[in-house]
Design an enzyme around this catalytic site. Structure first.
Site, PDB file in Angstrom:
ATOM      1  N   HIS A  81      -1.841  -1.739  11.169  1.00  9.07           N
ATOM      2  CA  HIS A  81      -3.217  -1.298  10.926  1.00  9.07           C
ATOM      3  C   HIS A  81      -4.219  -2.451  11.066  1.00  9.07           C
ATOM      4  CE1 HIS A  81      -6.497   0.814   8.912  1.00  9.07           C
ATOM      5  NE2 HIS A  81      -6.610  -0.215   8.087  1.00  9.07           N
TER       6      HIS A  81
ATOM      7  N   ASN B 228     -15.835   0.814   6.812  1.00  7.19           N
ATOM      8  CA  ASN B 228     -15.162   1.275   8.028  1.00  7.19           C
ATOM      9  C   ASN B 228     -15.508   0.445   9.248  1.00  7.19           C
ATOM     10  OD1 ASN B 228     -13.477   3.443   7.313  1.00  7.19           O
ATOM     11  ND2 ASN B 228     -15.315   4.619   6.829  1.00  7.19           N
TER      12      ASN B 228
ATOM     13  N   ARG C 145     -19.714   3.484   1.057  1.00  9.88           N
ATOM     14  CA  ARG C 145     -18.312   3.175   1.316  1.00  9.88           C
ATOM     15  C   ARG C 145     -18.006   3.260   2.809  1.00  9.88           C
ATOM     16  NH1 ARG C 145     -13.552   5.107  -2.912  1.00  9.88           N
ATOM     17  NH2 ARG C 145     -11.899   3.941  -1.893  1.00  9.88           N
TER      18      ARG C 145
ATOM     19  N   LYS D 224     -15.053  -4.820  -2.470  1.00  8.47           N
ATOM     20  CA  LYS D 224     -14.516  -3.457  -2.433  1.00  8.47           C
ATOM     21  C   LYS D 224     -14.795  -2.766  -3.770  1.00  8.47           C
ATOM     22  CE  LYS D 224     -11.467  -0.053  -1.207  1.00  8.47           C
ATOM     23  NZ  LYS D 224     -10.341   0.425  -0.464  1.00  8.47           N
TER      24      LYS D 224
ATOM     25  N   GLY E  11       0.802  -1.209   0.000  1.00 10.86           N
ATOM     26  CA  GLY E  11       0.000   0.000   0.000  1.00 10.86           C
ATOM     27  C   GLY E  11       0.835   1.259   0.000  1.00 10.86           C
TER      28      GLY E  11
ATOM     29  N   GLU F 134      -8.621  -7.149   6.854  1.00 10.06           N
ATOM     30  CA  GLU F 134      -9.540  -6.469   5.931  1.00 10.06           C
ATOM     31  C   GLU F 134     -10.434  -7.489   5.220  1.00 10.06           C
ATOM     32  OE1 GLU F 134      -9.910  -3.259   5.807  1.00 10.06           O
ATOM     33  OE2 GLU F 134      -8.084  -2.547   6.797  1.00 10.06           O
TER      34      GLU F 134
ATOM     35  N   THR G 192      20.408 -19.916  68.882  1.00  8.19           N
ATOM     36  CA  THR G 192      21.050 -18.794  69.549  1.00  8.19           C
ATOM     37  C   THR G 192      22.407 -18.480  68.936  1.00  8.19           C
ATOM     38  OG1 THR G 192      19.908 -19.417  71.550  1.00  8.19           O
ATOM     39  CG2 THR G 192      21.753 -17.887  71.787  1.00  8.19           C
TER      40      THR G 192
ATOM     41  N   ARG H 144       0.337  16.654 -14.946  1.00  7.82           N
ATOM     42  CA  ARG H 144      -1.129  16.691 -14.749  1.00  7.82           C
ATOM     43  C   ARG H 144      -1.783  15.324 -14.939  1.00  7.82           C
ATOM     44  NH1 ARG H 144      -0.738  21.569 -17.672  1.00  7.82           N
ATOM     45  NH2 ARG H 144      -0.691  23.330 -16.228  1.00  7.82           N
TER      46      ARG H 144
ATOM     47  N   HIS I 279     -13.152   0.109  12.118  1.00  3.58           N
ATOM     48  CA  HIS I 279     -12.125   1.137  11.979  1.00  3.58           C
ATOM     49  C   HIS I 279     -12.272   2.281  12.968  1.00  3.58           C
ATOM     50  CE1 HIS I 279     -11.032  -1.104   8.473  1.00  3.58           C
ATOM     51  NE2 HIS I 279     -10.097  -0.229   8.108  1.00  3.58           N
TER      52      HIS I 279
ATOM     53  N   MET J 212      13.830 -26.544  66.428  1.00  5.33           N
ATOM     54  CA  MET J 212      13.966 -27.401  67.609  1.00  5.33           C
ATOM     55  C   MET J 212      15.048 -26.879  68.542  1.00  5.33           C
ATOM     56  SD  MET J 212      11.919 -29.907  67.867  1.00  5.33           S
ATOM     57  CE  MET J 212      12.602 -31.295  68.796  1.00  5.33           C
TER      58      MET J 212
ATOM     59  N   GLU K   9     -16.874   8.180  -1.594  1.00  4.48           N
ATOM     60  CA  GLU K   9     -17.072   7.901  -0.178  1.00  4.48           C
ATOM     61  C   GLU K   9     -18.110   8.794   0.472  1.00  4.48           C
ATOM     62  OE1 GLU K   9     -13.398   7.431   1.829  1.00  4.48           O
ATOM     63  OE2 GLU K   9     -14.345   6.715   3.654  1.00  4.48           O
TER      64      GLU K   9
ATOM     65  N   LYS L 232      -7.733   5.836  -4.371  1.00  8.43           N
ATOM     66  CA  LYS L 232      -7.262   6.821  -3.398  1.00  8.43           C
ATOM     67  C   LYS L 232      -5.736   6.770  -3.351  1.00  8.43           C
ATOM     68  CE  LYS L 232     -10.231   5.986   0.256  1.00  8.43           C
ATOM     69  NZ  LYS L 232     -10.520   6.212   1.665  1.00  8.43           N
TER      70      LYS L 232
ATOM     71  N   HIS M  77      -8.931   2.674  14.530  1.00  6.80           N
ATOM     72  CA  HIS M  77      -8.085   3.854  14.305  1.00  6.80           C
ATOM     73  C   HIS M  77      -7.646   4.485  15.613  1.00  6.80           C
ATOM     74  CE1 HIS M  77      -9.309   4.642   9.890  1.00  6.80           C
ATOM     75  NE2 HIS M  77      -8.118   4.072   9.971  1.00  6.80           N
TER      76      HIS M  77
ATOM     77  N   LYS N 175      -1.545  11.175   8.653  1.00  4.95           N
ATOM     78  CA  LYS N 175      -1.409  10.260   7.526  1.00  4.95           C
ATOM     79  C   LYS N 175      -2.358  10.627   6.401  1.00  4.95           C
ATOM     80  CE  LYS N 175      -1.141   5.962   7.463  1.00  4.95           C
ATOM     81  NZ  LYS N 175      -1.116   4.486   7.513  1.00  4.95           N
TER      82      LYS N 175
HETATM   83  N1  LIG Z   1      -5.329   3.957  -0.676  1.00  9.07           N
HETATM   84  C1  LIG Z   1      -6.084   3.278   0.141  1.00  9.07           C
HETATM   85  O1  LIG Z   1      -7.279   3.157  -0.028  1.00  9.07           O
HETATM   86  C2  LIG Z   1      -5.459   2.610   1.288  1.00  9.07           C
HETATM   87  C3  LIG Z   1      -6.186   1.681   2.044  1.00  9.07           C
HETATM   88  C4  LIG Z   1      -5.553   1.032   3.096  1.00  9.07           C
HETATM   89  C5  LIG Z   1      -4.238   1.300   3.395  1.00  9.07           C
HETATM   90  N2  LIG Z   1      -3.567   2.229   2.654  1.00  9.07           N
HETATM   91  C6  LIG Z   1      -2.166   2.520   2.923  1.00  9.07           C
HETATM   92  O2  LIG Z   1      -1.402   1.338   2.673  1.00  9.07           O
HETATM   93  C7  LIG Z   1      -0.230   1.385   3.434  1.00  9.07           C
HETATM   94  C8  LIG Z   1      -0.016   0.034   4.095  1.00  9.07           C
HETATM   95  O3  LIG Z   1       0.126  -0.930   3.066  1.00  9.07           O
HETATM   96  P1  LIG Z   1       0.861  -2.314   3.339  1.00  9.07           P
HETATM   97  O4  LIG Z   1       0.253  -2.921   4.534  1.00  9.07           O
HETATM   98  O5  LIG Z   1       0.832  -3.061   2.073  1.00  9.07           O
HETATM   99  O6  LIG Z   1       2.317  -1.869   3.756  1.00  9.07           O
HETATM  100  P2  LIG Z   1       3.689  -1.784   2.955  1.00  9.07           P
HETATM  101  O7  LIG Z   1       3.494  -1.269   1.627  1.00  9.07           O
HETATM  102  O8  LIG Z   1       4.613  -1.055   3.837  1.00  9.07           O
HETATM  103  O9  LIG Z   1       4.117  -3.302   2.844  1.00  9.07           O
HETATM  104  C9  LIG Z   1       4.403  -4.032   3.996  1.00  9.07           C
HETATM  105  C10 LIG Z   1       5.773  -4.688   3.938  1.00  9.07           C
HETATM  106  O10 LIG Z   1       5.692  -5.885   3.223  1.00  9.07           O
HETATM  107  C11 LIG Z   1       6.651  -5.910   2.189  1.00  9.07           C
HETATM  108  N3  LIG Z   1       6.041  -6.650   1.097  1.00  9.07           N
HETATM  109  C12 LIG Z   1       4.932  -6.305   0.426  1.00  9.07           C
HETATM  110  N4  LIG Z   1       4.644  -7.280  -0.438  1.00  9.07           N
HETATM  111  C13 LIG Z   1       5.582  -8.233  -0.319  1.00  9.07           C
HETATM  112  C14 LIG Z   1       5.793  -9.484  -0.935  1.00  9.07           C
HETATM  113  N5  LIG Z   1       4.949  -9.974  -1.841  1.00  9.07           N
HETATM  114  N6  LIG Z   1       6.882 -10.199  -0.579  1.00  9.07           N
HETATM  115  C15 LIG Z   1       7.741  -9.732   0.373  1.00  9.07           C
HETATM  116  N7  LIG Z   1       7.548  -8.566   0.991  1.00  9.07           N
HETATM  117  C16 LIG Z   1       6.482  -7.831   0.654  1.00  9.07           C
HETATM  118  C17 LIG Z   1       6.961  -4.494   1.901  1.00  9.07           C
HETATM  119  O11 LIG Z   1       8.250  -4.351   1.366  1.00  9.07           O
HETATM  120  C18 LIG Z   1       6.848  -3.877   3.269  1.00  9.07           C
HETATM  121  O12 LIG Z   1       8.040  -4.032   3.964  1.00  9.07           O
HETATM  122  C19 LIG Z   1      -0.399   2.495   4.452  1.00  9.07           C
HETATM  123  O13 LIG Z   1       0.393   3.575   4.063  1.00  9.07           O
HETATM  124  C20 LIG Z   1      -1.876   2.843   4.350  1.00  9.07           C
HETATM  125  O14 LIG Z   1      -2.125   4.200   4.616  1.00  9.07           O
HETATM  126  C21 LIG Z   1      -4.146   2.867   1.620  1.00  9.07           C
END
Ligand SMILES: NC(=O)c1ccc[n+]([C@@H]2O[C@H](COP(=O)([O-])OP(=O)(O)OC[C@H]3O[C@@H](n4cnc5c(N)ncnc54)[C@H](O)[C@@H]3O)[C@@H](O)[C@H]2O)c1
Length: 1630
Positions: A288, A269, A265, A251, A120, A199, A921, A135, A272, A915, A261, A157, A276, A166
């Site tokens: 998370h 949550n 959507r 999703k 993510g 999730e 003593t 752009r 959450h 005893m 959202e 997103k 959160h 964040k």
């Molecule tokens: N845009 C959105 O709708 C949305 C929703 C939920 C979370 N997020 C964001 O996502 C982020 C968290 O994402 P995450 O949990 O994937 O964390 P991350 O991207 O940090 O990945 C977690 C760890 O796993 C490792 N990794 C990932 N895939 C791997 C694989 N196949 N093999 C070996 N290692 C692997 C990565 O290198 C990292 O160290 C947060 O920043 C959060 O805010 C965004």
């Protein structure tokens, strides 16, 4: 990579742009080139983790795909790759700008496509780059983490983080394609996988019941598909794909309908809002998904409290999350371990509520939550408003319950006195009656599931217990194709549709965790499978966790084999794993040994109707155990249409008639749980019905209402199947003089709270008996109830077999709401909540969640059904601020949290009992002198007080009068001004009077020490034969009788024991003393007294970068005595006594009559170790299942030994906690404080197979760690290494969890695990080459550990020096360098010849300075340069040793010269049999720095009278003035002749042209000279001429050097090599 022909496409926002499959790299590039707008440059943004793993593959796939799509076309586009550091920190504006600058520098244009390859973090960042670069450019997501696949990559997103929060800066930017390649999950760390599963489970919970059921049943398979990749096979891969695609589909659907959202959507949550708030406090330590998992369960609890969601559904949700390795509660050990105590302390409800107050879903101040209606659907398709109080309750650790306001007059009067009252009143009461259905019984649930699966057609099972055990059973039955399972009534009812016994053998394994019942029942059920079907020859493997694999199953296997089923043990004979073949049971005559477990019998009976022939089951092999459970099976089989005939006591005949499923089956509630609502009715004058437990129940606790409540004054109506209780008017309960609760021990707590207010009859005291086992349940329940009832103002006595409860009228209960502890015990919590109903202000129950073990919804029931006010409470708020939170955690499972002071010293008097003739003593005097305390002899005090001798008192007024005086004097000694600061020796018979024993117990309860001297009775009898000053025992045999009678009285009146046996070292059976033994006993007593008062706890300094203990393996420690112990313990910081290994040394030991003999043997062994080593003792008893030699059935003796070790003053006691996993283990926590006293408890978890405790891979390690920390002071986690990498994983775990404040011993056994021993941060178990066998596989020596650490650079070489002048000829470098080398240490020792303190300061400031010896002329001058002095150095006023402490690098000054003198003189006294020190005179020649050490040494030896001679008498006088207070007499002599009569002469001056008069050596004695050059000084020559024993200076030098080395390293020094080095040097020099 496989071609992605089997891809699944998922629509989103009108196009099928989500592509899922297995091995997609080739497919993905081809698809991009073929179907998306052409790009001139593809910019892959990824992180280094993924770059390393996958970029080579993608580069190749990129080129190959281009070749396929455009075989003769233009040159391929550019592929640019940017690898970022993994982690959230990369998701920043700065990194984004760097990427953009780089892309600009690479001249990327608008026809660029950005490809996000990663989790993510990468997706969000790369997406935002794509959204704003020129752009907006093309964007493709290749999510690699599970979270990214099911969540972050879908929906468009994108964002970066800023210091303000964040995801605050970002854009919506939809990817053109999302490629989800399941293959990459194989490399995803397991914790990240779980993170994503949160999730997935959340989505299923709000959206899709069927999908939730798939997740629930498939946990093991899904995890295997991810973790074992290829090995899980095509089926596993398909399951994984299905689960992820389903979640992604939801999703995508939601996004499609609500892209920005605004409504739907919001459903996503779920979990959450609370999640959160947790994340705000705990990130990044807790992920998370982990926070969301907890949030989901808590928000589901809210829905349950509001009546939307069933309790069963909350249980299923929590269990499902747990099955994927996620935490599910705020006190979840996993969460606690990850977050650490400080962060957990921040989780105050008020704070969480504030955080939730700023959630974007809120409307004004009103919080909104997504409320589940069932698993798979929500109440409304949007979040709904919820009252703050309710949310606050679920996030609180504690709960405030009660009081229940009295009912209206009619309700009250109806039950008045338990009778009469008239029909109208009774009717009114009945109208007010509540019906409560407690959760189902586990035994009944498992049986019902198996029979329903074997029967035909649907069976609606209601009130099934939802627990891990039943879950395992259901999953296995489904895996065997035996039945289909559906849920109705929102999960309250499970519909099992059986297939008439048509089972098939499932391929692979059935993993059963630790579910014992399921394992036994299923072993028989598998044998029934596939009678002649297509898998006729196949077999399945039944396996479980390591604990399950130790539990027996042999007799069942024997019976199955004899009946023609092929069963093989895969590992150990007699236990799982088993390979069981199908093919059906033949039936006919089956013989079965039923003396170990009734479950074998039930297993055969339950399956017997499906055998080919009717079964005649004969139970053989002795007494059948747990007959009631067999009766339960037979009764239930009848309910399923199968009548078993019991031919005689041990023979059953089962017809070959399949089960007829009843359309509905209601599982009888758990009878122990049922006691709580019934007791609420009893105590409040209400009426309660439990509709499914009655007289026909086979559960023992079903008798509670009739056997306990009715005699207490309740009106009880019990039919065969239901129980109704109407309580008397409030306050009308009556005490029961005695009640034997042996048949229903678990219900005693309920009885005890009722007894607490049972003041409505003539009696006040209820005596509950037959419950000894309750001392060792989840906690010491009897002690716990005594402690907690006291908080209500109710007294109770803790007895070995029961409890006496002294009732208080309701009006006299504590007026303020008491805050009660539950010791993490569900039954304590629920029973005390019953009392809270009538306490004037209710009560605060500090650990709300502990009821989860058997009745998670208890608080709802109490509030909703029983009408008792319940609200959240924050117990931590009442704790004094500044108390570290881990203390709270460490204490909350033990009675009496006052033990948190266990390490602070007390100056309360030390009392000595035992005893007559044992030495109270004389030993007491020694202890008093050594501890600087006053000595009080109680008999003397008494004689003075009365003005008569004791024989005169007894002859004149008799024994009774004497005892009265004694009681008074004891009270004066312990209660008055002498309560503190003294050592009090009592008369032998002091314990005869109950009042005296009570006084001693009060002294102990207040934190004082009472030490009982345990005699060698032969020696005492001989001694008393010679004593005429005390009233005689009539005959020698009498004294043994007296001792036997007093033994238990001594035991109950003391908290420490010291063995006084001067024949121990000789081992002579006639009690003949060994010379010097008395001195050893004196030293041991002083040490024990220091320990018991906390003055010196003799603990290993865990701040050192590494420390170790030597595990002794011989059956008798005398094998190491006298000299070998010193050698084998070289380099060790502590010594382990394995009591189980001593069994072989004590023939005749057993758990019955031989138990006392064995305990005595172990005590002797313990004492021998004390005599022979100053090292702290780690006391361990391991049973066979724990990897030791103690029979498992001797659990009670094992627990007794652990308690003894605490009384003997063992510094460390090791308790294995893996047993806590087995419910039937008799030894959970035998040593909860305050029973632990000053000993530290090492809570050990051994995974001897190495399959559970996988350091990095599973949350189990953190879970176990949290359990260990809750149970003990130091956690010890041991696994087995399979590969080298396991050591690194262990090390990473250590780095995360070990600190000096929270010590962790963690290592891997086995050859491959050796490196983990090297890296273990503290208290590593070690062996020594001279010990025959190591105590565990892979153990290495202390020196090997040091060498390895040094080689790895973990143990930086330090420099040690000698300061002083002249020192060129000093043997110290030779001595210490030999010592370091022998210990495998890389340090060096050199000379720093100087007389200038400034030079010393400069040398000590060097970073590699490790420590120093100091000699003339700097011994006093060095003091101002040091940070601290030891008491000895301070008193002596001179320093010869500088130590750099491990924790803060503080420079500590010590003096080991005096120890050198003490050690040498003690040895000489022993060898030459000169005058005992306590009766001797001594002479010190000289008045310089060394003479100060000599005086201090003489004081330490207890020499009362000393003379000092110096050439300049004035200096001698100044010295004498200073030290006078240490001696009875300290005088200055001007001529040596005046010191004649001294038995010990110590020379401390280097110049020795003294004239030594012969008169000095008239009587025999010992001369010691501190000068070591020449070897024969004039003093020693003169003494030797007069046949005195002599101690050469070099001997003192070596002795003090050994102490120096020990102070520097904290470990035993290698005495022999160090001495040899000095002698070698000496031989060349002199
Ligand atoms: N845009 C959105 O709708 C949305 C929703 C939920 C979370 N997020 C964001 O996502 C982020 C968290 O994402 P995450 O949990 O994937 O964390 P991350 O991207 O940090 O990945 C977690 C760890 O796993 C490792 N990794 C990932 N895939 C791997 C694989 N196949 N093999 C070996 N290692 C692997 C990565 O290198 C990292 O160290 C947060 O920043 C959060 O805010 C965004």
């Amino acid at each position: 990579m496989a071609a992605g022909n089997a891809v699944v496409r998922i629509p989103i926002l009108g196009s099928e742009s989500i592509v899922c499959g297995h091995g997609l790299a080739d497919y993905m590039w081809e698809d991009m080139f073929a179907s998306l707008a052409a790009a001139s440059t593809y910019v892959v943004i990824t992180d280094t983790n993924l770059g390393r793993l996958y970029m080579d593959g993608h580069r190749a796939a990129f080129a190959a795909a281009w070749g396929r799509v455009r075989p003769e076309g233009p040159a391929p586009p550019r592929l640019l790759v940017r690898e970022l550091a993994p982690g959230e920190a990369s998701k920043s504006r700065e990194v984004k700008a760097e990427i953009e600058d780089w892309m600009l520098a690479e001249r990327c244009t608008r026809d660029t496509t950005v490809v996000a390859l990663g989790g993510g973090v990468i997706g969000d960042l790369a997406g935002f780059v794509a959204a704003t670069f020129m752009r907006g450019v093309g964007f493709v997501q290749v999510p690699t983490s599970l979270l990214a696949m099911v969540d972050s990559s879908i929906g468009g997103k994108t964002a970066v983080d800023t210091p303000a929060g964040k995801n605050l800066i970002g854009a919506f930017w939809q990817p053109q394609r999302i490629y989800m390649d399941m293959a990459v999950l194989a490399t995803l760390p397991e914790r990240e996988f779980a993170n994503g599963m949160a999730e997935v489970i959340k989505t299923a919970a709000i959206w899709d019941a069927a999908e939730f059921a798939v997740l629930e049943a498939g946990a093991a398979a899904v995890r295997a598909a991810v973790l074992d990749g290829e090995r899980a096979g095509a089926e596993g891969a398909a399951l994984l794909l299905r689960v992820i695609a389903a979640s992604a589909r939801v999703k995508a659907h939601v996004v499609t309908h609500d892209e920005r959202e605004s409504g739907l959507r919001g459903l996503l949550n779920f979990g959450h809002t609370i999640g959160h708030a947790l994340e705000a406090e705990l990130a990044p330590h807790v992920l998370h998904g982990e926070c969301v998992a907890v949030g989901c369960v808590l928000e589901a609890e809210v829905a349950c409290r509001l009546g939307h969601l069933s309790a069963a559904s909350v249980g299923r949700l929590a269990r499902c999350l747990r099955a994927y390795g996620l935490p599910t509660a705020m006190d979840d050990p996993l969460l606690v371990a990850r977050a650490g105590p400080e962060r957990m302390a921040r989780l105050r409800p008020a704070r969480l509520m504030r955080t939730m107050g700023v959630d974007k879903k809120n409307i004004g101040a009103q919080k909104r939550l997504v409320l589940l209606r069932t698993l798979g659907a929500t109440v409304e398709p949007r979040p709904l408003p919820v009252a703050d109080a309710l949310i606050e309750e679920v996030v609180s650790a504690g709960v405030h319950a009660g009081p229940l306001p009295p009912r209206s007059a009619s309700g009250d009067g109806g039950g008045g006195g338990g009778g009469g009252g008239g029909a109208a009143a009774a009717a009114a009461a009945a109208a007010a009656a509540v019906v409560v259905v407690p959760p189902g019984s586990k035994s009944i649930s498992n049986r019902a599931l198996l029979m329903a699966a074997l029967g035909s057609g649907p069976c609606r099972i209601r009130n099934l217990l939802h627990s891990d055990d039943t879950q395992v059973m259901l999953a296995a039955l489904q895996a065997m194709g035996g039945c289909s399972v559906a849920w109705e009534d929102g999960g309250d009812t499970v519909v099992v549709t059986g297939r008439g016994g048509r089972l098939h053998v499932p391929p692979g394994e059935l993993y059963l965790g630790n579910a014992g019942t399921a394992a036994r029942f299923l072993a028989a059920a598998v044998a029934l499978a596939a009678n002649g079907g297509d898998c006729a020859d196949s077999a399945t493997v039944l396996t479980g966790n390591a604990r399950m694999r130790q539990r027996p199953i042999g007799p069942l296997v024997d019976a199955l084999r004899a009946n023609g089923t092929a069963v093989e043990y895969c590992e150990r004979e007699g236990s799982l794993p088993l390979r069981v073949a199908g093919g059906g049971l033949a039936g006919g005559r089956i013989q079965l040994a039923a003396s170990v477990s009734s479950q074998y019998v039930s297993a055969i009976l339950l399956c017997a109707p499906y055998a080919r022939e009717p079964v005649r089951l004969e139970l053989v092999g002795g007494k059948v155990i747990s007959q009631p459970y067999i009766d339960m099976t037979i009764a239930m089989m009848a309910q399923f249409g199968c009548r078993v005939e019991r031919v005689d006591e041990t023979t059953y005949v089962v017809p070959a008639a399949p089960y007829v499923n009843p359309p509905e089956y209601t599982v009888e509630s758990d009878a122990s749980s049922a006691t709580y609502p019934l007791a609420v009715a009893a105590i409040t004058g209400g009426t309660c019905t439990v509709p499914n437990i009655g007289s026909a129940s086979l559960q023992g606790d079903a008798r509670f209402a009739v056997d306990v409540l009715r005699p207490m004054g309740c009106h009880v109506e019990q039919t065969a199947t239901s129980t109704t209780v109407r309580g008397p008017a409030r306050g009308g309960l009556r005490a029961l003089p005695t009640v034997d609760m042996e048949p229903m021990t678990d219900a005693f707590l309920t009885a005890a709270v009722l007894a607490a207010v049972a003041a409505g009859g003539p009696e006040r005291v209820t005596r509950i008996r037959g419950i000894a086992n309750q001392h060792v349940k989840e906690c010491d329940r009897i002690a716990a109830m005594c402690a907690e009832l006291a908080r209500f103002g109710v007294a109770a006595d803790d007895l070995p077999d029961g409890i006496d409860v002294h009732a208080r009228p309701l009006a006299e209960l504590a007026g303020e709401a008491p805050s009660v502890h539950c010791y993490d015990d569900h039954r304590v919590a629920m029973s005390l909540s019953v009392l809270a109903c009538v306490a004037p202000a209710g009560a605060e129950i500090r650990e709300r969640r502990c009821v989860g073990k058997t009745w998670p919804q208890w608080w709802d029931v109490l509030a909703r059904d029983l009408g008792v006010p319940v609200r959240g409470a924050d117990p931590a708020m009442d704790q004094p601020s500044g108390e570290p939170d881990h203390h709270h955690h460490a204490n909350n499972s033990k009675p009496d949290s006052s033990s948190s002071s266990s390490s602070s010293p007390t100056d309360m008097s030390i009392v000595i009992i035992g005893m007559r003739g044992v030495g109270k003593t004389s030993l007491g005097r020694v202890a008093a002198r050594e501890l600087g305390r006053e000595f009080v002899d109680l008999d003397e005090l008494l004689e003075r007080d009365v003005g008569l001798t004791i024989p005169a008192i007894i002859n004149g007024s008799g024994w009774a009068a004497f005892r009265e005086h004694e009681t008074r004097v004891l009270a004066a000694a312990l209660g008055g001004a002498q309560r503190t600061g003294a050592v009090v020796a009592c008369g032998g018979g002091v314990v005869e009077a109950a009042e005296n024993r009570a006084q001693l117990k009060r002294h102990i309860a207040a934190g004082g020490a009472v030490i009982c001297l345990v005699p060698n009775m032969a020696q005492v009898a001989a001694y008393l034969g010679r004593d005429t000053t005390r009233p005689a025992f009539a005959a020698a045999s009498d004294i043994h009788e007296v001792y036997a009678r007093r033994l238990p009285l001594y035991a109950e009146s003391c908290n420490y024991e010291l063995l006084v046996d001067t024949a121990l070292l000789s081992g002579a059976s006639d009690g003949a003393a060994t010379p010097g033994a008395w001195a050893l006993i004196e030293r041991d007593l002083v040490r024990l007294a220091r320990f018991a008062t906390g003055a010196d706890l003799n603990r290993v300094d865990v701040a050192r970068p590494s420390s170790c203990f030597l595990s002794l393996t011989a059956p008798d420690v005398r094998e190491y005595l006298p000299a070998r112990l010193g050698v084998v313990t070289e380099g060790a910081h502590a010594i382990e006594l394995r009591a189980d290994l001593l069994l072989r040394g004590c023939p005749g030991a057993d758990a019955g009559a031989g138990a006392d003999a064995f305990v005595a043997y172990v005590h002797r062994q313990f004492t021998l170790l004390r005599h022979s080593s100053r090292l702290p003792i780690v006391f361990t008893v391991r049973s066979e299942p724990q990897g030791g030699a103690f029979p498992a059935a001797w659990a009670a003796l094992q627990a007794r030994l652990l308690r003894c070790a605490v009384r003997w003053g063992a510094e460390y006691v090791d308790v294995e906690i893996s047993d806590a996993e087995i419910k039937d283990s008799a030894q959970p926590l035998a040593l909860a404080p305050p029973a632990r006293q000053r000993s530290l408890l090492i809570a050990s978890f051994h995974d001897t197979v190495g399959d559970r405790l996988r350091w990095g891979a599973t949350p189990f390690g953190a879970d176990v760690l949290a359990r260990a920390r809750a149970a003990g002071d130091i956690a010890k986690l041991v696994s087995v290494a399979r590969t080298w990498d396991d050591n690194m994983a262990c090390q990473a775990f250590v780095r995360e969890h070990h600190s000096a404040a929270a010590s962790l011993i963690a290592l891997n056994m086995g050859e491959r695990g050796r490196m983990s021993r090297v890296l273990c941060p503290c208290l590593t178990p070690v062996t020594h080459p001279l010990l025959g066998a190591a105590a565990a596989p892979g153990q290495i020596s202390a020196a090997q550990i040091n060498q390895a650490r040094a080689l790895c650079g973990l143990l930086p070489a330090q420099r040690f020096v000698l300061f002083g002048s002249p020192i060129a000829a000093s043997p110290s470098p030779a001595m210490h360098n030999a010592g370091f080398a022998h210990l495998g240490l890389p340090h060096t020792y050199g000379l720093c010849e100087t007389a200038d303190p400034e030079a010393v300061r400069a040398a000590m400031a060097q970073p590699d300075f490790g420590g120093a010896s100091v000699t003339i002329p700097l011994k006093e001058a060095v003091i101002p340069l040091l940070g601290a002095l030891t008491p000895a150095a301070r008193c002596i006023g001179a320093v010869n040793t500088v130590i750099r402490t491990a924790d803060r690098g503080l420079l500590l000054g010590d003096n080991t010269d005096y120890l050198g003198i003490v050690g040498c003189l003690q040895q000489a006294q022993l060898d030459a049999q000169t005058a005992p020190f306590a009766a001797a005179r001594a002479l010190v020649i000289g008045a310089g720095g060394t003479s100060r050490a000599a005086l201090y040494a003489l004081h330490a030896l207890g020499v009362p009278r000393v003379a000092v001679f110096n050439r300049t008498p004035a200096r001698a006088q100044a010295l004498a003035d200073e030290f006078a207070r240490l001696f009875a007499e300290l005088r200055v002599v001007e001529r040596l002749e005046d010191a004649a009569g001294a038995a010990y002469v110590i020379g401390t001056t280097p110049a020795s042209d003294l004239c030594l008069p012969d008169a000095l050596f008239a009587a025999p004695g010992v001369a010691l000279d501190m000068a070591y050059k020449p070897r024969w000084t004039p003093l020693l020559e003169a003494a030797a001429r007069r046949k005195w024993a002599v101690v050469h200076g070099v001997a003192v030098l070596i002795e003090q050097g050994i102490h120096q080395m020990e102070r520097w390293t904290g470990a035993i020094a290698p005495a022999r090599p160090m001495g040899d080095a000095v002698h070698a040097k000496y031989a060349t020099d002199c």
